[in-house]
Design an enzyme around this catalytic site. Sequence first.
Site, PDB file in Angstrom:
ATOM      1  N   HIS A  17      61.548  64.821  36.899  1.00 13.51           N
ATOM      2  CA  HIS A  17      62.596  65.775  37.424  1.00 13.51           C
ATOM      3  C   HIS A  17      62.694  65.355  38.929  1.00 13.51           C
ATOM      4  O   HIS A  17      62.146  65.680  40.047  1.00 13.51           O
ATOM      5  CB  HIS A  17      62.336  67.254  37.483  1.00 13.51           C
ATOM      6  CG  HIS A  17      63.353  68.150  37.807  1.00 13.51           C
ATOM      7  ND1 HIS A  17      63.369  69.448  37.292  1.00 13.51           N
ATOM      8  CD2 HIS A  17      64.361  67.942  38.836  1.00 13.51           C
ATOM      9  CE1 HIS A  17      64.147  69.973  38.154  1.00 13.51           C
ATOM     10  NE2 HIS A  17      64.978  69.192  38.876  1.00 13.51           N
ATOM     11  N   HIS A  19      66.010  63.924  41.503  1.00 12.82           N
ATOM     12  CA  HIS A  19      67.451  63.564  41.670  1.00 12.82           C
ATOM     13  C   HIS A  19      67.753  62.285  42.660  1.00 12.82           C
ATOM     14  O   HIS A  19      67.089  62.559  43.707  1.00 12.82           O
ATOM     15  CB  HIS A  19      68.264  65.021  42.186  1.00 12.82           C
ATOM     16  CG  HIS A  19      68.181  65.962  41.439  1.00 12.82           C
ATOM     17  ND1 HIS A  19      69.267  66.441  40.605  1.00 12.82           N
ATOM     18  CD2 HIS A  19      66.991  67.046  41.414  1.00 12.82           C
ATOM     19  CE1 HIS A  19      68.811  67.665  39.891  1.00 12.82           C
ATOM     20  NE2 HIS A  19      67.781  67.881  40.314  1.00 12.82           N
ATOM     21  N   HIS A 196      69.111  72.368  33.809  1.00  9.50           N
ATOM     22  CA  HIS A 196      68.320  73.280  34.951  1.00  9.50           C
ATOM     23  C   HIS A 196      68.587  74.554  34.297  1.00  9.50           C
ATOM     24  O   HIS A 196      69.730  74.733  33.842  1.00  9.50           O
ATOM     25  CB  HIS A 196      68.888  72.671  36.349  1.00  9.50           C
ATOM     26  CG  HIS A 196      68.449  71.835  37.066  1.00  9.50           C
ATOM     27  ND1 HIS A 196      68.507  70.641  36.616  1.00  9.50           N
ATOM     28  CD2 HIS A 196      67.977  71.677  38.406  1.00  9.50           C
ATOM     29  CE1 HIS A 196      67.946  69.727  37.520  1.00  9.50           C
ATOM     30  NE2 HIS A 196      67.695  70.265  38.481  1.00  9.50           N
ATOM     31  N   GLU A 199      65.708  78.620  37.476  1.00 12.83           N
ATOM     32  CA  GLU A 199      65.641  78.060  38.840  1.00 12.83           C
ATOM     33  C   GLU A 199      65.952  79.397  39.583  1.00 12.83           C
ATOM     34  O   GLU A 199      64.899  80.038  40.238  1.00 12.83           O
ATOM     35  CB  GLU A 199      65.965  76.622  39.316  1.00 12.83           C
ATOM     36  CG  GLU A 199      65.600  76.574  40.830  1.00 12.83           C
ATOM     37  CD  GLU A 199      66.507  75.257  41.384  1.00 12.83           C
ATOM     38  OE1 GLU A 199      67.603  74.952  40.783  1.00 12.83           O
ATOM     39  OE2 GLU A 199      66.032  74.747  42.266  1.00 12.83           O
ATOM     40  N   ASP A 277      61.737  66.658  42.658  1.00 13.67           N
ATOM     41  CA  ASP A 277      63.046  67.227  42.754  1.00 13.67           C
ATOM     42  C   ASP A 277      64.350  66.562  43.639  1.00 13.67           C
ATOM     43  O   ASP A 277      64.823  65.828  43.194  1.00 13.67           O
ATOM     44  CB  ASP A 277      63.210  68.907  42.923  1.00 13.67           C
ATOM     45  CG  ASP A 277      64.341  69.592  42.527  1.00 13.67           C
ATOM     46  OD1 ASP A 277      65.146  68.745  41.978  1.00 13.67           O
ATOM     47  OD2 ASP A 277      64.511  70.714  42.896  1.00 13.67           O
ATOM     48  N   ASP A 278      63.858  67.066  44.899  1.00 10.44           N
ATOM     49  CA  ASP A 278      64.781  66.292  45.929  1.00 10.44           C
ATOM     50  C   ASP A 278      63.735  66.147  47.255  1.00 10.44           C
ATOM     51  O   ASP A 278      63.793  66.647  48.240  1.00 10.44           O
ATOM     52  CB  ASP A 278      65.709  67.178  46.499  1.00 10.44           C
ATOM     53  CG  ASP A 278      66.762  67.371  45.370  1.00 10.44           C
ATOM     54  OD1 ASP A 278      67.561  66.549  44.970  1.00 10.44           O
ATOM     55  OD2 ASP A 278      66.604  68.522  44.728  1.00 10.44           O
TER      56      ASP A 278
END
Length: 343
Positions: A17, A19, A196, A199, A277-278
């Site tokens: 996961h 991005h 997703h 969340e 994630d980011d």
Amino acid sequence: MTSIDDLISALPKAELHIHLEGSLEPEMVFVLADRNGIPLDYASVDVLQDAYSFSGLQDFLDIYYTGMRVLQTERDFYDLATAYFERAMQDNVRHAEVFFDPQAHTDRGVPLAEVVGGIVAAVKEAALAGLGVYLIPCFLRHLSGQDAMDSLVELEPFVEHFCGVGLDSSELGHPPSKFVAAFERARELGLKLVAHAGEEGPPEYVWEALDILHVDRIDHGNRALEDSALVERLRNHQVPLTVCPLSNLKLAVVDDLRFHPLKSMLDAGLVTTVNSDDPAYFGGYLNKNFREIANSLDLSVDEVITLAENSFTASFLPESEIQKHLEEIGRIRVNLSVSTSDL
Ligand code: ADE
Ligand code: ZN
């Protein structure tokens, strides 16, 4: 092996996961803005980084979509992907399943071939360096179901480069059921499905992702724990959750990592994984996510090793490759028990 931190560094891991656009570091924002002649609203890297303080998902997404405007050419996407792959390898990531947001680029007039061409060139080089990468284009859920369909049609000529499709962006008010047609079509194309869910959105969105989209994995899934029947469903079907501790902290999904649900997920028998994630926005790549959650929740050596194992069992790798990675982790487990029994 002296500490949990050393163990985390030594363990081979998969990241499921991440991005790609969320790995766009502030320094690279400035380099690409300069290269492409794009004016920025921020005077310096430090000023931009100071803006990375988010009240929730939407607050983050506004900056995330603004930041990625500097990505214009195939070379930009190649540079972005190469930087993430090199950074992931430093964390002993052996396999990454990487999201990107085609609509966020094509809607700005960047041709899809430039986006995919740059990323795929970097993927080929990463493979030579020992990192396997699968690509997962995501549909933006704040756009319509028809937009997702149109995006999928545009993606189809490149489908050999993708292992699946995903669903991301603003969750509240955009339930998975909006995208049933695009997910059905993606499944017909032989693609894996992830979304997703849970969340910020309610457990009902996780149910929809499972029952209406028929996803193979849930990204995040934190709020699934509010519904015991849903937990049972996730456990019985061993549906993996790709959990992102530092993201949850930065986006106020949890107030403090000591209250993060990851240990409850493990205790409930869920296939739980740790991911970044980011990372450029949330303060850490994969090992930092592992370290911070392990220390905050006082995870045992056994639980940390299980998280590394889960990262491969939850992946879309062929079973033989999964076994190869699990055997390597198994050898670390055995060496560790030999050395601790010597103490
Ligand atoms: N796009 C990038 N990061 C995201 C996240 N954490 N949730 C939803 N969409 C995203
Ligand atoms: Zn995400």
